[in-house]
Design a protein around this motif. Structure first.
Motif, PDB file in Angstrom:
ATOM      1  N   PHE A   1     -12.576  -6.380  -3.409  1.00 53.42           N
ATOM      2  CA  PHE A   1     -11.652  -6.835  -4.443  1.00 53.42           C
ATOM      3  C   PHE A   1     -11.112  -8.241  -4.185  1.00 53.42           C
ATOM      4  CE2 PHE A   1     -11.875  -2.365  -5.322  1.00 53.42           C
ATOM      5  CZ  PHE A   1     -11.861  -2.332  -6.696  1.00 53.42           C
ATOM      6  N   HIS A   2     -11.089  -8.658  -2.922  1.00 49.42           N
ATOM      7  CA  HIS A   2     -10.555 -10.002  -2.650  1.00 49.42           C
ATOM      8  C   HIS A   2     -11.623 -11.072  -2.637  1.00 49.42           C
ATOM      9  CE1 HIS A   2      -6.922  -8.051  -0.415  1.00 49.42           C
ATOM     10  NE2 HIS A   2      -6.967  -7.784  -1.698  1.00 49.42           N
TER      11      HIS A   2
ATOM     12  N   LEU B   1     -13.862   4.907  -8.591  1.00 51.59           N
ATOM     13  CA  LEU B   1     -15.125   4.200  -8.828  1.00 51.59           C
ATOM     14  C   LEU B   1     -16.259   5.198  -8.981  1.00 51.59           C
ATOM     15  CD1 LEU B   1     -14.885   1.223  -6.313  1.00 51.59           C
ATOM     16  CD2 LEU B   1     -14.466   1.193  -8.751  1.00 51.59           C
TER      17      LEU B   1
ATOM     18  N   ILE C   1     -19.817  -1.662  -9.102  1.00 54.88           N
ATOM     19  CA  ILE C   1     -19.215  -1.924  -7.790  1.00 54.88           C
ATOM     20  C   ILE C   1     -19.474  -0.747  -6.865  1.00 54.88           C
ATOM     21  CG2 ILE C   1     -17.030  -2.124  -6.566  1.00 54.88           C
ATOM     22  CD1 ILE C   1     -15.989  -3.757  -8.887  1.00 54.88           C
TER      23      ILE C   1
ATOM     24  N   ARG D   1      -2.976   2.417   3.527  1.00 55.19           N
ATOM     25  CA  ARG D   1      -4.081   1.647   2.941  1.00 55.19           C
ATOM     26  C   ARG D   1      -5.325   2.519   2.819  1.00 55.19           C
ATOM     27  NH1 ARG D   1      -6.349  -1.604   6.764  1.00 55.19           N
ATOM     28  NH2 ARG D   1      -8.120  -0.234   6.615  1.00 55.19           N
TER      29      ARG D   1
ATOM     30  N   SER E   1     -10.758  -4.455   5.110  1.00 50.89           N
ATOM     31  CA  SER E   1     -11.433  -3.190   4.857  1.00 50.89           C
ATOM     32  C   SER E   1     -12.489  -3.435   3.785  1.00 50.89           C
ATOM     33  CB  SER E   1     -10.443  -2.140   4.377  1.00 50.89           C
ATOM     34  OG  SER E   1     -10.020  -2.462   3.070  1.00 50.89           O
ATOM     35  N   ARG E   2     -13.385  -2.477   3.624  1.00 47.15           N
ATOM     36  CA  ARG E   2     -14.445  -2.628   2.632  1.00 47.15           C
ATOM     37  C   ARG E   2     -13.858  -2.883   1.246  1.00 47.15           C
ATOM     38  NH1 ARG E   2     -19.432  -1.976   3.945  1.00 47.15           N
ATOM     39  NH2 ARG E   2     -20.876  -1.811   2.211  1.00 47.15           N
ATOM     40  N   THR E   3     -12.819  -2.099   0.902  1.00 47.49           N
ATOM     41  CA  THR E   3     -12.197  -2.261  -0.411  1.00 47.49           C
ATOM     42  C   THR E   3     -11.597  -3.653  -0.563  1.00 47.49           C
ATOM     43  OG1 THR E   3     -11.590   0.036  -0.117  1.00 47.49           O
ATOM     44  CG2 THR E   3     -10.694  -1.086  -2.037  1.00 47.49           C
ATOM     45  N   GLN E   4     -10.907  -4.105   0.485  1.00 45.38           N
ATOM     46  CA  GLN E   4     -10.321  -5.441   0.409  1.00 45.38           C
ATOM     47  C   GLN E   4     -11.409  -6.492   0.269  1.00 45.38           C
ATOM     48  OE1 GLN E   4      -8.129  -5.116   4.058  1.00 45.38           O
ATOM     49  NE2 GLN E   4      -6.175  -5.002   2.984  1.00 45.38           N
TER      50      GLN E   4
ATOM     51  N   ILE F   1      -9.122   4.814  -4.711  1.00 46.82           N
ATOM     52  CA  ILE F   1      -9.886   3.821  -5.472  1.00 46.82           C
ATOM     53  C   ILE F   1     -11.364   4.191  -5.479  1.00 46.82           C
ATOM     54  CG2 ILE F   1     -10.696   1.429  -5.437  1.00 46.82           C
ATOM     55  CD1 ILE F   1      -7.965   0.620  -4.433  1.00 46.82           C
ATOM     56  N   ARG F   2     -11.838   4.613  -4.292  1.00 45.44           N
ATOM     57  CA  ARG F   2     -13.245   4.955  -4.184  1.00 45.44           C
ATOM     58  C   ARG F   2     -13.606   6.139  -5.072  1.00 45.44           C
ATOM     59  NH1 ARG F   2     -16.566   4.804   1.368  1.00 45.44           N
ATOM     60  NH2 ARG F   2     -15.259   3.022   1.815  1.00 45.44           N
TER      61      ARG F   2
ATOM     62  N   PHE G   1     -20.343   0.491  -2.331  1.00 42.77           N
ATOM     63  CA  PHE G   1     -19.817   1.633  -1.593  1.00 42.77           C
ATOM     64  C   PHE G   1     -20.831   2.742  -1.378  1.00 42.77           C
ATOM     65  CE2 PHE G   1     -15.987  -0.260  -3.398  1.00 42.77           C
ATOM     66  CZ  PHE G   1     -15.222  -0.383  -2.259  1.00 42.77           C
TER      67      PHE G   1
ATOM     68  N   TYR H   1       0.825  -1.204   0.000  1.00 46.00           N
ATOM     69  CA  TYR H   1       0.000   0.000   0.000  1.00 46.00           C
ATOM     70  C   TYR H   1       0.858   1.253   0.000  1.00 46.00           C
ATOM     71  CZ  TYR H   1      -4.261  -2.640   0.694  1.00 46.00           C
ATOM     72  OH  TYR H   1      -5.312  -3.466   0.508  1.00 46.00           O
TER      73      TYR H   1
ATOM     74  N   GLU I   1      -7.215   3.405  -0.592  1.00 42.21           N
ATOM     75  CA  GLU I   1      -8.617   3.024  -0.765  1.00 42.21           C
ATOM     76  C   GLU I   1      -9.486   4.227  -1.073  1.00 42.21           C
ATOM     77  OE1 GLU I   1      -9.691   0.716   2.628  1.00 42.21           O
ATOM     78  OE2 GLU I   1      -8.643  -1.063   1.863  1.00 42.21           O
TER      79      GLU I   1
END
Lengths: 457, 456, 279
Positions: free
Chosen positions: B355-356, A169, B260, A158, B349-352, A165-166, B265, A42, A162
Motif C-alpha cells: 500500500f505504501h 482482498l 493485488i 498491525r 510488512s508485506r501489506t505496508q 485487509i488480506r 499475496f 493500527y 493486516e
C-alpha cells in the motif's frame, strides 16, 4: 430510513472507537517500559474494524431471516381460507399487503383481512427495525469495548489489521469465482426447468425452431437447436475466413516488414476496430454492407440477400481482424530472433524464413489465437441480431437469411419476460449451450497459449 | 581474382552455386509477392476503418443540422387566456396555493398552441399559399414543439402578450423532404408528406424561414416517438452515465483488490491457479451470458426492477471485472521486484509494502485499466437487452433505480424505428456521439499513460 | 593508430611466417578481403576502418574484449547486419574479388556461399532431418528425395553428429543436448556447401566436453572450408586457428599468425589482453 440510521450509527461508533483507542494507547504505552509493537493508528483501526464486524454480522443474520419472519407474520394474520389459497394467488395477496403496509397503494379496494394483516405487518416492521438498530448498536459497542480492553503495548495490532485487509482482498478475488458459479448455477438451474417442459433430445437434436409466443397458451412450440447451431457455425466460419487471412498477414507484415514509422501509425488505427462497439458494426452491416453485398451479388448474377449469414459473417470478420492480428503479432515477436537469424544466415529470403521457420514455431500460439477468435465469433450477438436476417430455418446457403444461438436468446428474453414458460426458459438452455462451447474453446486456447509462452520464456 | 579462381574448391560447389542462382529469380518474385500480400492485408484493414468511419460520418453528420423554422410568434393574451400565474398570498394554505397553480398550468396546457403556431406560419407564407389547409401548416412543425412553446411560457409567464422570436424544429418528414432523403418522383399516394405540406415546406425553405440549423436537441432532448424530429439522447446518456458510475464504484475497487491479492499475496497453489484460470476464462465468456446471469439472478431471483441502470451497472460490473483484474495485474507485474525488496528490507510488512510503495507506482496503470474497462462497458449492448433496458423511456432518469436506456441500446432502438428514412441519420449521429465518447476515453488513457508513466 | 598493422601488405608479410601446416599459396590469395569497413548503429560508430584478409582454407579467429566489434565485423561478412534496421556499413568487402555490398550481388546467394553459425545453438523447431535439409530445400539443391537424404547424411557425418542421431532423424532438433545442437547447426550450415563459414562464439554456451568436440570439428572442416570464428577464449583461438585478429574498441589492433600473436604480440593492447589485464 432505518438503513441510513444504522449506517450513521455504525460510522459514528467506528470513528469514536478509533479516537478512544488512540487515547487508550497513549495512556497504556505512557506508563509502560515495553516498546509498543504497533503504531497507534493500527490500534485505532483494529478497534474500528472490530466495531464493524459484529454489527455487520447482525445485519446479515437479520437480512437472512427477514423474509421468512415477514411471511410468518402475515400468514398468522390471515384467515385460514386465504391461507389455503394456491401458492401463486397467495403470493399476490402478500404483495398487496406489503403495498398497503408501505403506503404504496393498491389496485381496487383493500379487503378487511388485508388491512388487518397490513396493520400487523406495520407494527411488526416498527418493532423489527427498532430491534435491528438496538442490536447493531449494542454489538458494535460490545466489539468496541472488548477490543479496547485488549490494547497493551504488546498487542500485535498491525498484524491483526493486516490479516483483516488480506481477508478482504481474498473476498474480492472470490467475486470472480462467485460470478462463474452464478453463471453456471443460473444457466443450469433455468435450463433444468426448461428441460422439465421439453425433452433434452428434442432440444439438442431438433431440426425445427418455432417457439411460438407464450401468450398463445399451452400450445407447445418446437425448440430444435440445430437450425440455430448451424447458423452460428456458418456465420462464425465466414467471419474467421475473412479475419484469419487478413489478420494473420497484417500481423506478419507488421512484425517482419513494416518500418517502425508505418507500424506506429497503422497498428493503433487497426486496433480501433477492436474498440468499436458491436452495435456499430451491426448498424453498418445492416445499412451499408448488406445492401452492398446484395447489389454486388445482383451484378454478378448471384442471389445474395441483404441480411444473410454472409453479411453478418463478413462484418464480424472485420471486427475480429485486430483480435487476430494483435494476438498473432505478440506471438510472432515472441519467436526468438536467433531463429530468424539462423534461417537468414543460411540464405533464406524473409518470406521463406517466415513461412518455413517462424510460422511453424509460432503455430501453437496462432492456433490459440484462432480458437479465441472462434469463441468470440460464436458469442457475438448484436451484429447477428441486426444483419443475419433472423430466419431460424435449417439451411446451408450462406447467402440466405440465417440466425444464431445468441439471436434466439435475445428474441426469447426481451419484452415481457415470464420465467415460468418454456419460451423464456429456452434462452437459458441456449445460453448453457453457448457457455459450454465457448468455455471449451477458451480453456483449450488459453492452455495452448500459456504453454507456448512458457516455451520461449 | 575472378570466380574461376575458386575452381580449386570442389566441383560440386560450382554446380550448387548454379542451382542457387537458377532459383534466385523465382524466389525473389515469391518474396515480393508475399510482401505485397502482407501490405495488401494491412491496407485492407486500414480501409475497413476508413469505410466504417466514413460511412458513419457521412450518414450521421447531416443529423446534427436539422430543418428549423425561424418564426415570430405573438403570444396574444386573448389566445392565451389564462391570466397571470397565481401568487401565494400571505396566510394562504400551501395546499390551496398548490391547487391554484395546478389549475393555472392546466389552463395553459389547454391553450390551442397549434392555433398560435398556425398564425405565425401563415404570417410568413407567400400570397399564393394563403389558402393552405390548417392541417398542412401545423404538420410542418414537429409535433413536440408546441409543448416546447408551452414550457417556455410556463417558465416565464411574462412572455404572454409579447411577440417573440423562436426557432422551432420542423417535422421529421419535412426535414427528409428538404434534405432530399425522399424520392420526390414517387407518386403522391406513396409520399409521407401531403402535397400541401410539400408546397409549404419548399416555399418556406426558399424564403429562408426554414433553414438547416445546428441541432442541440439531439443532445438535450429525450427520446420521443410522437415527435421524431425532437428525439434526443439525453435519457440514454444519463442511463449510460449511471451505469458507468456503478461500474467505476464497484468494478474498480473489487478488480484492483483482487489483482493485488493475486499478484502480491496469494500463495502459489492450486486454488489461486484455479482463480487465475477462472478469471482468464471469464474474460472470454460472451457478453450475452452475463445478460442471462443478470436476468436470472438480479431480475428473477432478487426482484430488482427491470430497465434500471443499477441492474445494468451490476451486470456490466461483473462483465468488466476480469478485464480490470487482468490489466491491473499486468501493471503490478511490471513494477520491478527491487522496489518490493527495498521496502521489505527496511522492515515494512508485506501489506505496508503493497500500500505504501507498489500501489502508488501502479496508479497510472490502474487508471488505464479502469478506462479500458469503462470503455468496454460503455459500448456493450447485448446483455442490457436481456434486463429490459431496451424499453422506450421518454424521460431523463433521475436515479439509478429509474427506468432508463443506454447509448448503445438507443442506437439499437433508433435503427429499428419504422421511420427509418429519418432515423438512419439519427442512428448514425448517435453512433458518432458514442464513438466520440469512446475515442475521448481512450485518448485520455493514452495521455495518462504517457504523462505519468514511470521508467525504471 | 600507427601501431595498428592494418594494411593488407603487412598482413601478407606476417602470413609468410605462418606455421608449416598452413598452405602457403592460398594465404597469398585471400578468400575474403575487407577494406576500410566501418559500421554505424544509428549515431554510434561500432567499427572503424577495418582492413582484414581472410585466407582460404584456414581458420582465422577474431578475439578481443566484449563490445570490441568482432561480432559486428563477422556479421558484415555475410551481410547479416542488413537485418538490423539502424545498422549502416561502409567500406569494401570482397569474396573472391567480388564486392559483396554491390547492388548487383544477391544477398541470398552471398549467404549461401558464406554460411553462419551462431553463439547460441538455434536449431529450428523441426526434426533433425528437416533442420539439415532446410538449406538445400530453400536453395533447391536437391531435386530428388534421395539426393536430399544423401546431403543430410553427409552433412551430419562431416559435423560428426551422424552416429549419434542416425536412428532418430525425425525427432525434434531442440531435443538434443547443447553440444549436439551446435553441431547440428554446423551440419545445417555445411549442408548448403558454403565456401566460408562464419562462427560467432560457437562454444560460449557449451560445456568443456562439447566444446572440445566442436573445436575438433572446426579443425577437420578447415580442409574444405574457410572459417572465421569469433571467440573470447584465447585458448580456443590458439587451439583452432592459424591466424588471429585482435579487436579493441571498434579498431582492428593487430593481425597475424596465431602463435606469433600469443608469443610475441607487437601491440601493447594485445599483450595486455592475452595476459589478462583486461577483457
Amino acid at each position: 430510513m432505518s438503513d441510513l440510521i444504522i449506517v450513521g450509527i455504525l460510522l459514528a461508533l467506528m470513528a469514536l472507537g478509533y479516537q478512544v483507542a488512540l487515547g487508550r494507547y497513549r495512556k497504556v504505552t505512557g506508563r509502560s517500559e515495553v516498546r509498543p509493537h504497533s503504531r497507534p493508528a493500527y490500534h485505532g483501526l483494529l478497534v474500528a474494524i472490530w466495531c464493524a464486524i459484529p454489527a455487520l454480522a447482525v445485519i446479515i443474520v437479520f437480512g437472512l431471516f427477514e423474509p421468512v419472519i415477514t411471511r410468518y407474520v402475515i400468514l398468522s394474520a390471515l384467515p385460514p381460507e386465504v391461507r389455503d389459497l394456491p401458492t401463486h394467488e397467495l403470493r399476490g395477496v402478500m404483495q398487496r399487503i406489503h403495498q398497503i403496509a408501505t403506503g404504496f397503494g393498491i389496485v381496487g379496494e383493500a379487503r378487511p383481512y388485508e388491512n388487518v394483516a397490513a396493520t400487523r405487518l406495520g407494527t411488526y416492521h416498527a418493532i423489527w427495525n427498532f430491534a435491528l438498530v438496538a442490536l447493531v448498536a449494542s454489538s458494535a459497542v460490545a466489539g468496541l469495548v472488548y477490543t479496547l480492553r485488549r490494547i497493551t503495548p504488546r498487542l500485535r495490532a498491525r498484524n491483526e489489521v493486516e490479516r483483516v485487509i488480506r481477508v478482504l482482498l481474498l473476498l474480492c478475488s472470490a467475486v470472480a469465482i462467485m460470478t462463474t458459479v452464478g453463471i453456471v448455477a443460473s444457466l443450469l438451474g433455468e435450463a433444468v426447468r426448461f428441460f422439465g417442459f421439453v425433452n433434452p433430445l428434442d432440444f439438442f437434436f431438433g431440426t425445427v425452431w418455432n417457439p411460438r409466443f407464450s401468450s398463445v397458451g399451452a400450445g407447445q412450440g418446437d425448440f430444435g437447436l440445430l437450425p440455430l447451431l448451424v447458423g452460428t457455425l456458418m456465420i462464425s466460419a465466414i467471419a474467421i475466413l475473412v479475419a484469419l487471412p487478413i489478420g494473420l498477414m497484417t500481423a506478419i507484415y507488421m512484425a517482419e516488414y513494416a518500418s517502425s514509422h508505418l507500424r506506429n501509425i497503422a497498428k493503433p488505427i487497426i486496433e480501433i476496430l477492436a474498440g468499436i462497439p458491436t452495435i456499430v458494426y451491426g448498424v453498418f452491416a445492416l445499412t451499408v454492407a448488406g445492401p452492398f453485398f446484395a447489389d454486388l451479388g445482383a451484378a454478378v448474377g448471384l442471389d445474395i440477400s441483404a441480411t444473410s449469414a454472409f453479411t453478418a459473417g463478413a462484418v464480424m470478420g472485420v471486427m475480429i481482424i485486430p483480435f487476430i492480428s494483435s494476438l498473432s503479432d505478440d506471438i510472432i515477436t515472441q519467436v526468438p530472433a536467433s531463429m530468424r537469424d539462423g534461417s537468414l544466415g543460411l540464405g533464406a529470403t524473409r518470406s521463406e524464413t517466415i513461412k518455413r521457420v517462424i510460422l511453424p514455431a509460432a503455430l501453437p500460439g496462432i492456433v490459440g489465437a484462432f480458437l479465441l477468435a472462434v469463441s468470440r465469433a460464436i458469442g457475438e450477438t448484436m451484429i447477428v441480431v441486426l444483419a443475419a436476417g433472423n430466419s431460424p430455418v435449417l439451411r446451408f446457403n450462406p447467402f440466405e437469411p440465417s440466425t444464431s444461438v445468441t439471436v434466439s436468446i435475445v428474441n426469447q428474453l426481451t419484452g415481457d419476460t415470464d420465467f415460468a414458460s418454456p419460451q423464456s426458459l429456452v434462452a437459458f438452455a441456449l445460453g448453457l449451450t453457448l457457455f459450454i462451447m465457448t468455455l471449451g474453446l477458451n480453456v483449450v486456447a488459453l492452455y495452448i497459449v500459456r504453454k507456448y509462452r512458457e516455451q520461449y520464456e | 581474382m575472378s570466380a574461376t579462381d575458386t575452381a580449386s574448391a570442389s566441383a560440386p560447389v560450382d554446380n550448387q552455386l548454379g542451382a542457387v542462382r537458377a532459383g534466385l529469380k523465382r524466389r525473389h518474385a515469391q518474396e515480393r509477392r508475399f510482401q505485397m500480400i502482407g501490405l495488401a492485408a494491412v491496407f485492407a484493414a486500414l480501409a475497413m476503418v476508413a469505410v466504417l468511419f466514413g460511412s458513419v460520418l457521412f450518414k450521421g453528420m447531416p443529423a446534427f443540422w436539422q430543418s428549423t423554422l425561424h418564426l415570430q410568434i405573438s403570444l396574444n393574451a386573448d389566445v392565451i387566456d389564462v391570466g397571470p400565474p397565481p401568487v401565494q398570498k400571505a396566510g394562504q394554505n400551501p395546499a390551496e396555493f398548490e391547487a391554484e397553480l395546478t389549475d393555472w398550468r392546466r389552463a395553459l396546457a389547454r391553450v390551442s398552441w397549434n392555433k398560435i403556431l398556425e398564425k405565425a406560419v401563415r404570417g410568413v407564407l407567400p400570397a399564393d399559399l394563403a389558402d393552405a389547409k390548417t392541417r398542412d401548416i401545423v404538420g410542418i412543425v414537429a409535433s413536440g414543439e408546441r409543448y416546447a412553446l408551452r414550457d417556455m411560457v410556463l417558465e416565464d409567464p411574462s412572455l404572454i402578450g409579447q411577440t417573440i422570436d423562436v426557432d422551432l424544429l420542423a417535422d421529421a418528414n419535412v426535414d427528409n423532404w428538404l434534405k432530399g432523403n425522399i424520392d420526390r418522383s414517387l407518386g403522391q399516394s406513396r409520399q409521407q408528406l401531403s402535397p400541401g405540406e410539400q408546397e409549404i415546406a419548399d416555399a418556406l425553405a426558399e424564403k429562408g424561414v426554414i433553414t438547416q440549423s445546428f441541432n442541440t436537441g439531439i443532445f438535450f432532448n429525450v427520446d420521443s416517438r410522437s415527435s421524431p424530429a425532437s428525439a434526443g439522447l439525453a435519457g440514454a446518456f444519463m442511463g449510460s452515465l449511471y451505469m458507468m458510475l456503478v461500474v467505476i464504484m464497484l468494478a474498480v475497487p473489487i478488480g484492483v483488490a483482487s489483482a493485488i491479492y493475486l499478484e502480491e499475496f496469494a500463495p502459489t497453489n492450486r486454488f489461486t491457479d484455479f482463480i487465475e484460470v477462472n478469471i482468464n476464462n471469464l474474460a472470454a465468456v460472451p457478453s450475452i451470458v452475463f445478460g442471462l446471469l443478470g436476468a436470472s439472478i438480479f431480475i428473477n431471483w432478487m426482484h430488482l426492477p427491470l430497465s434500471a441502470p443499477l441492474v445494468g451497472g451490476l451486470v456490466l460490473t461483473l462483465m468488466t471485472l476480469p478485464t480490470i483484474i487482468i490489466a491491473t495485474r499486468g501493471t503490478l507485474r511490471a513494477i520491478p521486484p527491487s522496489i518490493r525488496e527495498a521496502a521489505l528490507g527496511l522492515g515494512a510488512s508485506r501489506t505496508q509494502m503493497v500500500f505504501h510503495h507498489v500501489l502508488p507506482l501502479a496508479i497510472p496503470g490502474i487508471l488505464t485499466a479502469t478506462i479500458i474497462g469503462v470503455a468496454q462497458a460503455l459500448g456493450e449492448t447485448a446483455p442490457l437487452l436481456l434486463i429490459g433496458m431496451n424499453a422506450f423511456v421518454a424521460s431523463v432518469p433521475s436515479s439509478p433505480m429509474d427506468q432508463a436506456t443506454a447509448l448503445p441500446v438507443q442506437i439499437y432502438l433508433w435503427q429499428g424505428n419504422e421511420n427509418f428514412n429519418f432515423f438512419e441519420a439519427r442512428t448514425n449521429a448517435a453512433i458518432i456521439v458514442l464513438l466520440g465518447l469512446m475515442i475521448s476515453l481512450n485518448a485520455i488513457a493514452i495521455l495518462l499513460r504517457q504523462r505519468i508513466e514511470r521508467r525504471w | 593508430m600507427n601501431d595498428i598493422s592494418h594494411s593488407p601488405s603487412a598482413a601478407k608479410a606476417t602470413a609468410t611466417k605462418a606455421p608449416p601446416e598452413v598452405p602457403q599459396e592460398s594465404a597469398a590469395v585471400p578468400k575474403m578481403r575487407a577494406e576500410k569497413v566501418s559500421v554505424h548503429y544509428a549515431d554510434k560508430q561500432a567499427l572503424f576502418d577495418v582492413d582484414l584478409d581472410v585466407p582460404e582454407n584456414q581458420v582465422i579467429s577474431l578475439i578481443g574484449p566484449s563490445g570490441c566489434g568482432k561480432s559486428t565485423f563477422l556479421r558484415c561478412l555475410n551481410r547479416m547486419n542488413d537485418t538490423i534496421d539502424i545498422a549502416r556499413v561502409s567500406g569494401h568487402i570482397t569474396l573472391d574479388g567480388e564486392n559483396i555490398y554491390d547492388k548487383a550481388l544477391d544477398v541470398v546467394e552471398l549467404r549461401a556461399r558464406v554460411g553462419m553459425v551462431f553463439q547460441k545453438p538455434n536449431p529450428f523447431p523441426k526434426s533433425i532431418f528437416e533442420n539439415v535439409a532446410y538449406g538445400p530445400r530453400i536453395h533447391g539443391l536437391a531435386s530428388a528425395k534421395r539426393d536430399l537424404e544423401e546431403i543430410v547424411a553427409t552433412s551430419l557425418q562431416r559435423a560428426g553428429l551422424f552416429n549419434e542421431v542416425k536412428d532418430r532423424l525425425d525427432e525434434p532438433g531442440t531435443g538434443l543436448s547443447g553440444g549436439q545442437q551446435q553441431r547440428l547447426c554446423i551440419a545445417r550450415a555445411i549442408a548448403v556447401n558454403p565456401e566460408v563459414i562464419l562462427m560467432d562464439e560457437p562454444c560460449s554456451a557449451l560445456d568443456p566436453i562439447a566444446t572440445a568436440k566442436v573445436e575438433e570439428l572446426i579443425d577437420e572442416l578447415r580442409e574444405n572450408y574457410t572459417i572465421v570464428i569469433v571467440t573470447h577464449s584465447m585458448q580456443q583461438a590458439a587451439r583452432v586457428s592459424q591466424r588471429t585478429a585482435m579487436f579493441h574498441l571498434g579498431y582492428l589492433v593487430e593481425e597475424g599468425p596465431t602463435d606469433m600473436m600469443f608469443t610475441n604480440p607487437t601491440d601493447k593492447r594485445t599483450q595486455d589482453y592475452i595476459t589478462g589485464r583486461f577483457g
